[in-house]
Design a protein around this motif. Structure first.
Motif, mmCIF file in Angstrom:
data_model
loop_
_atom_site.group_PDB
_atom_site.id
_atom_site.type_symbol
_atom_site.label_atom_id
_atom_site.label_comp_id
_atom_site.label_asym_id
_atom_site.label_seq_id
_atom_site.Cartn_x
_atom_site.Cartn_y
_atom_site.Cartn_z
ATOM 1 N N MET A 61 -0.630 -94.824 5.960
ATOM 2 C CA MET A 61 -0.788 -95.127 7.368
ATOM 3 C C MET A 61 -2.093 -95.897 7.563
ATOM 4 S SD MET A 61 -0.400 -92.678 10.622
ATOM 5 C CE MET A 61 -1.907 -91.788 10.737
ATOM 6 N N ARG A 62 -2.025 -97.022 8.214
ATOM 7 C CA ARG A 62 -3.175 -97.884 8.441
ATOM 8 C C ARG A 62 -3.778 -97.586 9.798
ATOM 9 N NH1 ARG A 62 -2.364 -104.244 8.105
ATOM 10 N NH2 ARG A 62 -2.297 -104.140 10.357
ATOM 11 N N ARG A 63 -5.077 -97.374 9.818
ATOM 12 C CA ARG A 63 -5.776 -97.098 11.083
ATOM 13 C C ARG A 63 -6.567 -98.340 11.470
ATOM 14 N NH1 ARG A 63 -6.605 -92.649 14.733
ATOM 15 N NH2 ARG A 63 -8.589 -93.065 15.670
ATOM 16 N N GLU A 64 -6.309 -98.858 12.640
ATOM 17 C CA GLU A 64 -7.005 -100.052 13.117
ATOM 18 C C GLU A 64 -7.503 -99.807 14.530
ATOM 19 O OE1 GLU A 64 -2.827 -102.230 14.263
ATOM 20 O OE2 GLU A 64 -3.740 -102.598 12.341
ATOM 21 N N PRO A 65 -8.556 -100.521 14.932
ATOM 22 C CA PRO A 65 -9.051 -100.351 16.300
ATOM 23 C C PRO A 65 -8.015 -100.841 17.319
ATOM 24 C CG PRO A 65 -10.298 -102.049 15.119
ATOM 25 C CD PRO A 65 -9.336 -101.467 14.158
ATOM 26 N N ALA A 66 -8.107 -100.298 18.525
ATOM 27 C CA ALA A 66 -7.138 -100.654 19.571
ATOM 28 C C ALA A 66 -7.155 -102.142 19.884
ATOM 29 C CB ALA A 66 -7.435 -99.840 20.831
ATOM 30 N N TRP A 67 -8.340 -102.759 19.878
ATOM 31 C CA TRP A 67 -8.427 -104.184 20.202
ATOM 32 C C TRP A 67 -7.688 -105.044 19.187
ATOM 33 C CZ3 TRP A 67 -10.350 -107.082 16.357
ATOM 34 C CH2 TRP A 67 -11.280 -106.514 15.478
ATOM 35 N N TYR A 68 -7.437 -104.497 18.011
ATOM 36 C CA TYR A 68 -6.769 -105.268 16.955
ATOM 37 C C TYR A 68 -5.321 -105.581 17.317
ATOM 38 C CZ TYR A 68 -6.474 -107.079 12.226
ATOM 39 O OH TYR A 68 -6.358 -107.908 11.139
ATOM 40 N N ARG A 69 -4.770 -104.863 18.266
ATOM 41 C CA ARG A 69 -3.401 -105.114 18.712
ATOM 42 C C ARG A 69 -3.368 -106.039 19.923
ATOM 43 N NH1 ARG A 69 -3.366 -99.681 17.035
ATOM 44 N NH2 ARG A 69 -3.885 -98.958 19.108
ATOM 45 N N GLU A 70 -4.535 -106.423 20.427
ATOM 46 C CA GLU A 70 -4.605 -107.321 21.582
ATOM 47 C C GLU A 70 -4.425 -108.769 21.127
ATOM 48 O OE1 GLU A 70 -8.416 -106.696 23.308
ATOM 49 O OE2 GLU A 70 -7.942 -104.714 24.054
ATOM 50 N N GLY A 71 -3.944 -109.591 22.037
ATOM 51 C CA GLY A 71 -3.845 -111.023 21.755
ATOM 52 C C GLY A 71 -2.908 -111.320 20.607
ATOM 53 N N SER A 72 -3.206 -112.428 19.932
ATOM 54 C CA SER A 72 -2.361 -112.839 18.814
ATOM 55 C C SER A 72 -3.224 -113.069 17.579
ATOM 56 C CB SER A 72 -1.609 -114.123 19.170
ATOM 57 O OG SER A 72 -2.539 -115.159 19.428
ATOM 58 N N GLU A 73 -2.571 -113.002 16.438
ATOM 59 C CA GLU A 73 -3.258 -113.163 15.164
ATOM 60 C C GLU A 73 -3.795 -114.596 15.060
ATOM 61 O OE1 GLU A 73 -4.744 -111.763 11.659
ATOM 62 O OE2 GLU A 73 -3.625 -110.595 13.118
ATOM 63 N N PRO A 74 -5.116 -114.762 14.819
ATOM 64 C CA PRO A 74 -5.656 -116.118 14.671
ATOM 65 C C PRO A 74 -5.274 -116.707 13.310
ATOM 66 C CG PRO A 74 -7.394 -114.493 14.391
ATOM 67 C CD PRO A 74 -6.142 -113.743 14.765
ATOM 68 N N ASP A 75 -5.504 -117.971 13.160
ATOM 69 C CA ASP A 75 -5.283 -118.635 11.877
ATOM 70 C C ASP A 75 -6.027 -117.849 10.802
ATOM 71 O OD1 ASP A 75 -5.487 -120.329 9.621
ATOM 72 O OD2 ASP A 75 -5.374 -122.117 10.891
ATOM 73 N N TYR A 76 -5.357 -117.545 9.703
ATOM 74 C CA TYR A 76 -5.950 -116.698 8.670
ATOM 75 C C TYR A 76 -7.241 -117.282 8.108
ATOM 76 C CZ TYR A 76 -4.203 -119.832 5.036
ATOM 77 O OH TYR A 76 -3.975 -120.917 4.235
ATOM 78 N N ARG A 77 -7.382 -118.614 8.146
ATOM 79 C CA ARG A 77 -8.615 -119.232 7.631
ATOM 80 C C ARG A 77 -9.828 -118.814 8.448
ATOM 81 N NH1 ARG A 77 -6.370 -125.192 7.753
ATOM 82 N NH2 ARG A 77 -5.560 -124.252 9.644
ATOM 83 N N PHE A 78 -9.650 -118.679 9.760
ATOM 84 C CA PHE A 78 -10.761 -118.244 10.613
ATOM 85 C C PHE A 78 -11.070 -116.768 10.384
ATOM 86 C CE2 PHE A 78 -8.802 -121.702 13.264
ATOM 87 C CZ PHE A 78 -9.734 -122.664 12.880
ATOM 88 N N THR A 79 -10.034 -115.982 10.192
ATOM 89 C CA THR A 79 -10.233 -114.561 9.902
ATOM 90 C C THR A 79 -10.983 -114.391 8.587
ATOM 91 O OG1 THR A 79 -8.261 -113.934 11.131
ATOM 92 C CG2 THR A 79 -9.041 -112.375 9.474
ATOM 93 N N LEU A 80 -10.588 -115.144 7.573
ATOM 94 C CA LEU A 80 -11.272 -115.049 6.276
ATOM 95 C C LEU A 80 -12.709 -115.568 6.361
ATOM 96 C CD1 LEU A 80 -8.349 -116.082 3.896
ATOM 97 C CD2 LEU A 80 -9.295 -113.794 4.285
#
Length: 118
Positions: free
Chosen positions: A1-20
């Protein structure tokens, strides 16, 4: 089970290059903290105890304290940037860069004083 902060479900996933890129920046801050911690150990163990003991201790404590706080600040910055990217907002301003620069300047001056005193 993965635990992530609540804000992580907000909005949309950005381009993976920016995340990295955001993650690489976080890791650079953590490497800086490790270097500061190594500097604290070096100041305590390498410089002679006769060389201004109060300054030596103060520099080592400031280095270690900064190394302790920096990873927490890095995580906070990473989370703010990640959330801003997810929500399509402008990237947030951070005072951390200026604070680290000032601290390193003060610490560098302290180390110069210690080296000249030996």
């Amino acid at each position: 089970m993965r635990r992530e902060p609540a804000w992580y479900r907000e909005g949309s996933e950005p381009d993976y290059r920016f995340t990295l890129a955001n993650e690489r920046t976080f890791l650079a801050w953590v490497r800086t903290a490790l270097a500061l911690l190594a500097g604290a150990v070096a100041v305590v163990h390498v410089l002679p105890t006769a060389a201004l003991p109060g300054v030596r201790t103060a520099v080592a404590v400031l280095l270690a304290a900064t190394a302790t706080v920096l990873p927490w600040a890095a995580y906070q910055r990473w989370a703010r940037v990640q959330r801003a990217m997810r929500l399509g907002r402008d990237l947030p301003f951070t005072r951390s860069l200026a604070l680290v620069a000032v601290l390193l300047g003060v610490l560098g001056a302290g180390v110069v004083v210690l080296v000249l005193a030996t």
